[in-house]
Design a protein around this motif. Structure first.
Motif, mmCIF file in Angstrom:
data_model
loop_
_atom_site.group_PDB
_atom_site.id
_atom_site.type_symbol
_atom_site.label_atom_id
_atom_site.label_comp_id
_atom_site.label_asym_id
_atom_site.label_seq_id
_atom_site.Cartn_x
_atom_site.Cartn_y
_atom_site.Cartn_z
ATOM 1 N N GLU A 457 -2.876 1.504 3.035
ATOM 2 C CA GLU A 457 -2.039 1.564 1.896
ATOM 3 C C GLU A 457 -2.366 0.227 1.029
ATOM 4 O O GLU A 457 -2.357 0.255 -0.244
ATOM 5 C CB GLU A 457 -0.592 1.561 2.096
ATOM 6 C CG GLU A 457 -0.054 3.095 2.355
ATOM 7 C CD GLU A 457 1.427 3.117 2.579
ATOM 8 O OE1 GLU A 457 1.800 4.214 2.302
ATOM 9 O OE2 GLU A 457 2.017 1.971 2.844
ATOM 10 N N VAL A 458 -2.639 -0.995 1.473
ATOM 11 C CA VAL A 458 -2.908 -1.988 0.805
ATOM 12 C C VAL A 458 -4.086 -1.928 0.116
ATOM 13 O O VAL A 458 -4.103 -2.443 -1.051
ATOM 14 C CB VAL A 458 -2.492 -3.306 1.780
ATOM 15 C CG1 VAL A 458 -3.225 -4.524 0.912
ATOM 16 C CG2 VAL A 458 -1.314 -3.403 2.211
ATOM 17 N N GLU A 459 -5.160 -1.645 0.678
ATOM 18 C CA GLU A 459 -6.350 -1.397 0.097
ATOM 19 C C GLU A 459 -6.442 -0.492 -1.134
ATOM 20 O O GLU A 459 -6.948 -0.557 -2.093
ATOM 21 C CB GLU A 459 -7.668 -0.935 1.063
ATOM 22 C CG GLU A 459 -7.917 -2.315 2.042
ATOM 23 C CD GLU A 459 -6.870 -2.144 3.268
ATOM 24 O OE1 GLU A 459 -5.821 -1.387 3.195
ATOM 25 O OE2 GLU A 459 -7.079 -3.117 4.140
ATOM 26 N N ALA A 461 -3.541 0.332 -2.669
ATOM 27 C CA ALA A 461 -3.085 -0.167 -4.065
ATOM 28 C C ALA A 461 -3.831 -1.414 -4.883
ATOM 29 O O ALA A 461 -3.857 -1.378 -5.945
ATOM 30 C CB ALA A 461 -1.993 -0.989 -3.617
ATOM 31 N N ALA A 462 -4.630 -1.811 -3.949
ATOM 32 C CA ALA A 462 -5.505 -2.960 -4.453
ATOM 33 C C ALA A 462 -6.806 -2.234 -5.209
ATOM 34 O O ALA A 462 -7.130 -2.626 -6.648
ATOM 35 C CB ALA A 462 -6.330 -3.903 -3.564
ATOM 36 N N ARG A 463 -7.114 -0.968 -4.899
ATOM 37 C CA ARG A 463 -8.225 -0.522 -5.635
ATOM 38 C C ARG A 463 -7.679 0.253 -7.067
ATOM 39 O O ARG A 463 -8.200 0.148 -8.146
ATOM 40 C CB ARG A 463 -8.815 0.847 -4.956
ATOM 41 C CG ARG A 463 -9.843 0.387 -3.856
ATOM 42 C CD ARG A 463 -10.426 1.622 -3.272
ATOM 43 N NE ARG A 463 -11.617 1.091 -2.235
ATOM 44 C CZ ARG A 463 -11.254 1.073 -0.899
ATOM 45 N NH1 ARG A 463 -10.051 1.410 -0.601
ATOM 46 N NH2 ARG A 463 -12.339 0.761 -0.191
ATOM 47 N N GLU A 464 -6.462 0.572 -7.146
ATOM 48 C CA GLU A 464 -5.807 1.211 -8.299
ATOM 49 C C GLU A 464 -5.272 0.172 -9.007
ATOM 50 O O GLU A 464 -5.410 0.651 -10.279
ATOM 51 C CB GLU A 464 -4.400 1.940 -7.635
ATOM 52 C CG GLU A 464 -4.683 3.286 -7.010
ATOM 53 C CD GLU A 464 -3.521 3.693 -6.432
ATOM 54 O OE1 GLU A 464 -2.310 3.200 -6.388
ATOM 55 O OE2 GLU A 464 -3.505 4.931 -5.787
ATOM 56 N N ALA A 465 -5.289 -1.019 -8.704
ATOM 57 C CA ALA A 465 -4.761 -2.211 -9.569
ATOM 58 C C ALA A 465 -6.151 -2.975 -9.981
ATOM 59 O O ALA A 465 -6.088 -3.874 -10.603
ATOM 60 C CB ALA A 465 -3.841 -3.309 -8.971
ATOM 61 N N ILE A 504 2.253 0.076 -4.725
ATOM 62 C CA ILE A 504 2.310 0.588 -3.206
ATOM 63 C C ILE A 504 3.567 1.056 -2.835
ATOM 64 O O ILE A 504 3.642 1.929 -1.937
ATOM 65 C CB ILE A 504 2.121 -0.714 -2.375
ATOM 66 C CG1 ILE A 504 1.709 -0.391 -0.997
ATOM 67 C CG2 ILE A 504 3.466 -1.508 -2.342
ATOM 68 C CD1 ILE A 504 0.967 -1.686 -0.005
ATOM 69 N N LYS A 505 4.738 1.048 -3.858
ATOM 70 C CA LYS A 505 5.816 1.479 -3.654
ATOM 71 C C LYS A 505 5.862 3.105 -3.888
ATOM 72 O O LYS A 505 6.768 3.745 -3.783
ATOM 73 C CB LYS A 505 7.052 0.915 -4.546
ATOM 74 C CG LYS A 505 7.111 -0.574 -4.232
ATOM 75 C CD LYS A 505 8.303 -1.023 -5.031
ATOM 76 C CE LYS A 505 9.725 -0.541 -4.882
ATOM 77 N NZ LYS A 505 10.682 -0.989 -5.840
ATOM 78 N N GLN A 506 4.643 3.366 -4.653
ATOM 79 C CA GLN A 506 4.770 4.808 -5.254
ATOM 80 C C GLN A 506 5.976 5.320 -5.989
ATOM 81 O O GLN A 506 6.642 6.185 -5.478
ATOM 82 C CB GLN A 506 4.509 5.776 -4.080
ATOM 83 C CG GLN A 506 3.167 5.519 -3.371
ATOM 84 C CD GLN A 506 2.763 6.565 -2.260
ATOM 85 O OE1 GLN A 506 3.773 7.172 -1.729
ATOM 86 N NE2 GLN A 506 1.754 6.497 -1.545
#
Length: 594
Positions: A457-459, A461-465, A504-506
């Motif tokens: 999930e961390v990776e 979220a990092a891609r989406e940002a 990451i919280k969606q």
């Protein structure tokens, strides 16, 4: 003592540690008083045996009386050692109960203060500096612990010892007891006179220490600015000035204490002289024995440390009272925003502002005036305007960092005050204008948005940002340690990590407060594209300065001096040929020139 009365609830909570501690104090002092009586008997025995030894001079019985005398002295000596050992054991138990109790109270008090800090609103933190907040939960609590531990222990010990000693002394000879204790009322009066001085100067010390802590904390936080402007010498001079003020305040208190201790020693020495003189007169009158004088001197020596500690204990109590008064000021501060028994519901993202006005309580600045708009679930709201137009204030009110001065804010048809704040915020993602990252790894900073995270999930979220590639270029990747406030990262990297923390919280509701200002246009487009996919069917609120960031929004609010001057989508606002069109053309011209 009225400020310290707040701690009584902790004494009640740990009463089963305090009560045994008091019992151990009493028992230890009983074993402390008994040796004086043994010494009195031994002293009288020595006098009698000297006479008997001389009486049998030249006879065989002289050697027998000498041996009996020697055995008796050894027996009394051994008895004194046993009593001292027993007293030491119970003193150990006393410290194990009362001092440990003080550590438990310190732990509870720190947690209570910190928990109360968490409940207080943003207005409180705007009014108080970080150094002062930290000082009250560390230095002030440590001084309070010295009251609930050593001060209480020595006070109980002194009271019990005084009662036991005075009872025994009066029982032996009331006249000699009165003479021996004659200087004590003078000592009590001296303590009373010094009481207020110590209290006032202790408060000044704590206030100055808070100023010093606040200055140091602010200096370390802004060290880059200080070095960039070459102001190290000036900051050093200011620190030296603050330190000098703290030193002077501390010396003022020490001057009082320095006078206090010699006066106490003088009065104790005077008691010993009076005891020997008055006791000698009583011995000559035949009312007491010389052993009683020795007994009284032992009692006075036993009282010496408790009497000497009175000044120290008084100082501890007064400094603790000053510290607890400062702690109580914050503990009695009620949060302006209360969320007890609020409604817990799944957030849909329907937002409605109805004639909302807001004035900052700490500055009196009116940030919003009669603001009304509505955003339906799944819509993309953008807010644009000049600096100080009230954009960030809308974000703060939307997350209920403050309550509106007037007007109503509705979330999913309910007034925002009716919602359980913790539940509401857990379903919202917020990226503030001033990005804050913790001194931890990049992975943990991103994962902060979730109580539990699933692998990957961390990776994601990092891609989406749009920060994933940047992180991989670091030597330790996602395990790279971030310095305080993200000092090791660029502005754009900090903003994107902060966005990843929100994504990451969606969240059902995402609020971005001008968090793309340090990002280039290409990266911004990538982030906005990812947000469009992620937030489909969810509500997004983006505050920006660049029109290019928000032109695809469903609703655009154009803010000016706390009011909405225009409202609509990009096409409708351009058709109005008003403030939005003027802003758009101005930014377009600037881009062409660059």
């Amino acid at each position: 003592m009225k400020d310290l009365a707040y701690l009584n609830k902790f004494f009640y909570k740990y009463r089963w540690r305090l009560i045994p501690g008091v019992i151990f104090v009493i028992i230890s002092n009983i074993f402390g008083v008994l040796p004086a009586q043994v010494i009195r008997v031994a002293f009288d025995l020595v006098n009698e045996n000297i006479g008997i030894y001389r009486l049998f001079s030249g006879f065989d019985r002289q050697d027998l009386s000498y041996r009996i005398f020697g055995y008796s002295v050894m027996l009394f000596g051994a008895l004194v050692l046993v009593l001292a050992l027993l007293r030491g054991i119970f003193l150990f138990f006393m410290r194990q109960t009362i001092i440990l109790m003080s550590r438990h109270i310190e732990y509870d008090l720190k947690n209570e203060i910190y928990q109360h800090y968490q409940q207080l609103t943003m207005a409180f933190y705007r009014r108080n500096n970080t150094g002062d907040l930290m000082n009250r939960v560390t230095e002030d609590v440590s001084r309070v612990r010295m009251y609930v531990g050593p001060a209480i222990m020595y006070t109980i010990n002194t009271i019990v010892l005084f009662i036991l000693v005075i009872v025994v002394m009066v029982d032996v000879n009331m006249k000699l007891a009165i003479y021996s204790l004659l200087p004590l009322p003078v000592l009590a009066f001296a303590i009373y006179k010094v009481h207020n001085i110590i209290n006032q100067r202790s408060e000044k010390i704590q206030q100055q220490l808070s100023k010093l802590s606040g200055f140091v904390q602010e200096t370390f936080s802004g060290i880059r600015v200080i070095k960039a402007y070459g102001r190290e010498d000036e900051v050093m001079r200011k620190f030296a000035g603050e330190s000098e003020d703290y030193k002077k305040t501390s010396l003022d208190l020490i001057q009082v204490q320095a006078l206090f201790y010699p006066v106490m020693l003088l009065l104790i020495g005077l008691s010993t002289i009076i005891t020997i003189y008055a006791g000698g007169v009583e011995v000559m009158n035949g009312t007491i024995t010389s052993g009683n004088i020795a007994e009284f001197i032992v009692y006075l020596n036993q009282l010496m440390f408790p009497v000497m500690s009175l000044g120290w204990v008084t100082s501890l109590v007064q400094r603790a009272a000053a510290s607890q008064k400062r702690i109580n000021e914050f503990l009695h501060t009620q949060p302006e925003i209360l969320t007890e028994d609020g409604v817990r519901a799944e957030l849909q993202g329907h937002i409605k502002f109805e004639n909302v006005s807001f004035t900052y309580p700490d500055t009196g600045i009116k940030a919003l005036s009669d603001v009304s708009f509505e955003v339906r679930p799944g819509q993309f709201l953008a807010i644009i305007g000049r600096t100080g137009s009230g954009k960030s204030t809308i974000a703060n009110l939307l997350l209920r960092m403050y309550d509106a001065t007037s007007g109503k804010i509705y979330i999913d048809g309910r007034a925002i005050q009716e919602l359980d704040l913790k539940s509401y915020r857990s379903q919202a993602g917020f990226v503030p204008q001033e990005v804050f990252l913790f001194s931890d790894t990049i992975a943990n900073n991103i994962a902060f948005g979730r109580t539990t995270t699933i692998s990957g999930e961390v990776e994601t979220a990092a891609r989406e940002a749009a920060v994933y590639e940047n992180i991989l270029h670091f030597e330790n990747g996602f395990e790279t340690m971030i310095g305080e406030r993200g000092i090791t990262l660029s502005g754009g990297q900090k903003q994107r990590i902060s966005i990843a923390r929100a994504l990451i919280k969606q969240p059902q509701l995402l609020v971005l407060d001008d968090c793309l200002s340090a990002v280039d246009t290409k990266t911004e487009e990538e982030i906005l594209t990812n947000l469009g996919k992620n937030m489909r069917g969810k509500t997004s609120v983006i505050i920006a300065h660049r029109v290019s960031t928000i032109k695809n929004a469903d609703i655009i609010l154009v803010m000016e001096d706390g009011r909405i001057v225009e409202q609509g989508n990009h096409d409708s606002l351009m058709a109005q040929k008003g403030a939005y069109m003027s802003l758009y053309e101005k930014q377009l011209l600037e881009e062409q020139q660059t």
